[in-house]
Design a protein around this motif. Structure first.
Motif, mmCIF file in Angstrom:
data_model
loop_
_atom_site.group_PDB
_atom_site.id
_atom_site.type_symbol
_atom_site.label_atom_id
_atom_site.label_comp_id
_atom_site.label_asym_id
_atom_site.label_seq_id
_atom_site.Cartn_x
_atom_site.Cartn_y
_atom_site.Cartn_z
ATOM 1 N N SER A 142 0.824 -1.210 0.000
ATOM 2 C CA SER A 142 0.000 0.000 0.000
ATOM 3 C C SER A 142 0.856 1.257 0.000
ATOM 4 C CB SER A 142 -0.916 0.014 1.222
ATOM 5 O OG SER A 142 -1.842 -1.028 1.127
ATOM 6 N N GLU A 164 0.403 5.488 -0.187
ATOM 7 C CA GLU A 164 -0.385 5.647 1.036
ATOM 8 C C GLU A 164 0.466 6.251 2.150
ATOM 9 O OE1 GLU A 164 -1.861 2.089 3.404
ATOM 10 O OE2 GLU A 164 -3.761 3.024 2.834
ATOM 11 N N SER A 165 -0.129 7.144 2.943
ATOM 12 C CA SER A 165 0.583 7.753 4.064
ATOM 13 C C SER A 165 0.680 6.763 5.219
ATOM 14 C CB SER A 165 -0.169 8.990 4.541
ATOM 15 O OG SER A 165 -1.400 8.604 5.129
ATOM 16 N N ASP A 173 -2.615 6.666 7.177
ATOM 17 C CA ASP A 173 -3.671 5.816 6.616
ATOM 18 C C ASP A 173 -3.385 4.341 6.891
ATOM 19 O OD1 ASP A 173 -5.008 8.034 5.618
ATOM 20 O OD2 ASP A 173 -5.045 7.340 3.538
ATOM 21 N N ARG A 232 -4.016 3.480 10.544
ATOM 22 C CA ARG A 232 -5.429 3.461 10.930
ATOM 23 C C ARG A 232 -6.125 2.224 10.368
ATOM 24 N NH1 ARG A 232 -9.504 2.139 11.612
ATOM 25 N NH2 ARG A 232 -11.500 3.196 11.947
ATOM 26 N N VAL A 233 -5.793 1.865 9.112
ATOM 27 C CA VAL A 233 -6.447 0.714 8.480
ATOM 28 C C VAL A 233 -6.078 -0.581 9.203
ATOM 29 C CG1 VAL A 233 -6.517 -0.713 6.403
ATOM 30 C CG2 VAL A 233 -6.719 1.779 6.225
ATOM 31 N N ILE A 234 -4.771 -0.817 9.373
ATOM 32 C CA ILE A 234 -4.341 -2.077 9.988
ATOM 33 C C ILE A 234 -4.853 -2.166 11.424
ATOM 34 C CG2 ILE A 234 -2.367 -3.564 10.515
ATOM 35 C CD1 ILE A 234 -2.686 -3.046 7.544
ATOM 36 N N SER A 235 -4.949 -1.043 12.096
ATOM 37 C CA SER A 235 -5.424 -1.086 13.485
ATOM 38 C C SER A 235 -6.886 -1.516 13.561
ATOM 39 C CB SER A 235 -5.210 0.271 14.166
ATOM 40 O OG SER A 235 -6.094 1.252 13.667
ATOM 41 N N GLY A 236 -7.606 -1.455 12.433
ATOM 42 C CA GLY A 236 -8.965 -1.994 12.411
ATOM 43 C C GLY A 236 -9.002 -3.507 12.329
ATOM 44 N N TYR A 237 -7.874 -4.124 12.033
ATOM 45 C CA TYR A 237 -7.818 -5.584 11.872
ATOM 46 C C TYR A 237 -7.239 -6.287 13.098
ATOM 47 C CZ TYR A 237 -7.938 -4.296 6.848
ATOM 48 O OH TYR A 237 -8.242 -3.779 5.614
ATOM 49 N N ALA A 238 -6.559 -5.532 13.957
ATOM 50 C CA ALA A 238 -5.739 -6.153 15.003
ATOM 51 C C ALA A 238 -6.017 -5.523 16.355
ATOM 52 C CB ALA A 238 -4.259 -5.983 14.653
ATOM 53 N N LEU A 257 -5.522 2.947 16.137
ATOM 54 C CA LEU A 257 -6.537 2.829 17.195
ATOM 55 C C LEU A 257 -6.084 1.896 18.306
ATOM 56 C CD1 LEU A 257 -9.862 2.394 15.190
ATOM 57 C CD2 LEU A 257 -8.726 4.500 15.897
ATOM 58 N N VAL A 258 -5.061 1.100 18.051
ATOM 59 C CA VAL A 258 -4.627 0.093 19.024
ATOM 60 C C VAL A 258 -3.159 0.343 19.366
ATOM 61 C CG1 VAL A 258 -6.286 -1.600 18.127
ATOM 62 C CG2 VAL A 258 -3.915 -1.634 17.300
#
Lengths: 323, 323, 323
Positions: free
Chosen positions: C65, C70-71, C74, C77-83, C104-105
């Protein structure tokens, strides 16, 4: 060998997804593939996963620590501190033995250069025994034809050694002269009293064989030999099989097979032939590798007691070559 | 589609880490990403892990067996002997269908070239429905604006097909002429009775849209087109959104977005705008993919019964764009 | 630091495979190694696996990505939605802090360029404390000798900062002038009242040191410096150790060590010397990283209650350097 195969047979309900087990819960496999081999890596990993263990992997032609000058002994000792068992694929013959010497935990050879591929040999033996069982045949006294690259195909080296442990075998070795079986392995088979026939072309009236074991040319290991592909003499297709075999002949291949038209590797015209055992063969890598893990980690006696019903439903979607 | 979304909604407690489940314990996912896509691969893997299954992966532009000449059919059949379900990303359109045909187990398309990306389309629909639910809107009769690379952006192809299953839709397709939506997909939408407006520049007084779906230029798929980046006409920023939208408009993007200054991709000046749904959108990949696994492996009816309290505490550290 | 070490000590039964635990069942670690580091990645992954969690990984110099523009914000934030937690290795100093800000994590720094490697520093402190405990020594008031590449060796930067938290330390920094410790770190240690001796060659009659901490030349980070390898002055071998140490001296190295003959890295002539703690040191990465996971995910109080007997038998095959 009989011990491993016996445990593999007892693990078939897990391999067939009729049962699940968590008997290796908490155990960690370090799977180090310093040479890429997706199918073998996935087979080891899946076998360990199905027993309930966790798999930590590394893949690639370079290993980052080794690229920094680390010795095999250091790498092995360090990784063995993270894992309970290791599976190693390495491009150099003998390197896995060096790994094992420095490791604190057991190491399984997943293929070292052109030298050995012992778990492949075990699943090949298991396949021959299972296929023969459906035909009321026995391995002792049978006739095995090896075809193709017998010089660099390490699976045939390991397999011929294991088959030499049986009685009164006949081995026909059909290979281009540049790719013939190393003399030391031929001598071992002869020393153990077996009949070995080395050929570079098929005779007009060959003896019937019980197994045809074909191989891919290991292009990535050739050392200057000019081999563009097999000549049609080594092309195992329906005509070839009917020439040397009979309705009970078993056709095997360690896979992958080269499906490029000029390769003359095992033909797809056999794909619907029930004698073609190549996918049943690869499937059997799972129970064989599970059996090795179970034996090494001391749980072989407890496997049935650990079986549970899967909470999920195994999808039934058998294809043309399903076992 | 409604079935998948319904199961996804029931799995939200797992996606939000309020519950854990082991309902796929003992099952193995083979995740084969022959084209790199870290976010999609991690999303599939994480979804399977959260259901209690084990994930075995391979990643890379080359697949070692395929590099040795193996056919897709052979690869698919072999890997399907190791796993209970597969997720495949492949750079060539149609290749995943070939995989599925030869596999013994179900295969999920994780993106095949410029063709399809169906799980992305499902999570997009799920996102629109959930965002609309908080606004008391319905999908039927709504107006969706697609902006950007509509030629190679496979996510918009799959999504437009799914949206065409709804009633009385209006689709505005805003794209540079070189990157316009393939005619076959436009015709499908029109055949199903929807209104399709194709534009290469924004009108001065556009209709209000309910969703702005932006895309990145798929530079890696361009075939000779000279595209350096979007012109400012395609730059979705606060001014653009205020020009075509209203306070209830939903802003989406399949991600990754190109944050290089000249790219004119979705602007970061919207990052604190509550209409920006892009991270809620990517978060929803987890429940959607869990729902697909649960349905395919036959556990969708048992999920609530399998829920347990997590033994660990989910860290609460919400950022600006937390859902 | 004391808290982490205390939890690590309580987790030793799991690290030693005497107990298993599933206390992180259902949790997902996203392990993102944007710079290859097999040993550190396997150590983080194995620690999480032993606590019962699932590990999803990505490895490589390019992150797909990010290659698309991708910054970091970004991606994070995206990966933190998975883990539920992330471990990040990144080649650029400061990048992991950027990751953490947008996630987020919780994010653990697994090494960022030449800047920091905090979990290595923690396992080093843990090792010194454990080794000293067997010698009835205390860290306060001890003398630590750092040898080698003190400029780019980020482990020594993090470690010296942590050691500066103790009382009345003496630090001898022996390095080629081109590779000396950054002034800011030296000043920090002096500001905290410790004695710092900077040398580019060993004195004839050095003070006895309690710890010799050696490093590899970080060739991959050199910025124009002409360093072919250490001169023999920096070659830590038995003669060197006997010159500056005594029978209670502890010999450490963050590994990997360069075993090429001209490297003059830590000598293998010490491999059977009981003072050599390098493999006990790397082993301790597992309990330290388990302790961090347990503390961050809020299960540190419950670990003993979660212990179970392993259903498998840990193979006992200790080598020369076993702890």
């Amino acid at each position: 060998m009989e011990l491993v195969i016996g445990v593999a047979q007892r693990l078939e309900p897990v391999a067939k997804r009729e049962k699940i087990t968590r008997v290796l819960e908490g155990a960690v496999l370090a799977s180090l593939f310093l040479e890429a081999s997706t199918r073998t890596r996935l087979s080891f990993g899946s076998a360990f996963s199905r027993l309930g263990g966790a798999v930590r992997e590394t893949v690639g032609l370079t290993f980052s620590s080794m690229a920094k000058g680390e010795s095999i002994a250091d790498t092995a000792r360090v990784i063995s501190g993270y894992a309970d068992i290791m599976a190693i694929r390495h491009p150099e013959a003998g390197s896995v033995a060096q790994f094992a010497k420095a490791s604190l935990v057991p190491v399984i050879n997943a293929g070292d250069g052109a030298a050995e591929h012992p778990t492949q040999a075990l699943l090949d033996i298991y396949t021959i025994e299972e296929e023969f069982a459906t035909r009321d045949k026995r391995l002792d006294g049978s006739h095995i034809l090896f075809v193709g690259d017998l010089k660099y195909g390490r699976t045939v080296h390991s397999l011929l050694k294991l088959l030499s442990l049986y009685e009164r075998m006949t081995f026909t070795l059909l290979a281009p002269e540049l790719l013939s079986m190393p003399a030391s392995i031929v001598e071992l088979a002869e020393f153990r009293g077996h009949r070995v026939i080395q050929l570079s072309a098929l005779p007009t009236e060959p003896d019937r064989v019980d197994v045809i074991y074909t191989t891919r040319i290991q292009r990535e290991r050739l050392q200057g030999e000019q081999i563009e592909g097999y000549s049609p003499d080594f092309h195992v297709n329906t005509a070839f099989v009917n020439h040397v075999g009979d309705p009970s002949t078993v056709i095997m291949h360690p896979l992958p097979r080269d499906s490029a038209p000029a390769s003359n590797d095992l033909s797809t015209d056999l794909d619907n032939d029930p004698r073609l055992a190549i996918f049943r063969q690869t499937d059997r890598g799972i129970p064989i590798r599970m059996a090795l893990f179970a034996l090494i980690l001391g749980v072989a006696d407890n496997i049935e007691a650990s079986y549970r019903e899967p909470p999920w439903h195994h999808p039934s979607q058998p294809g043309a070559n399903s076992s």
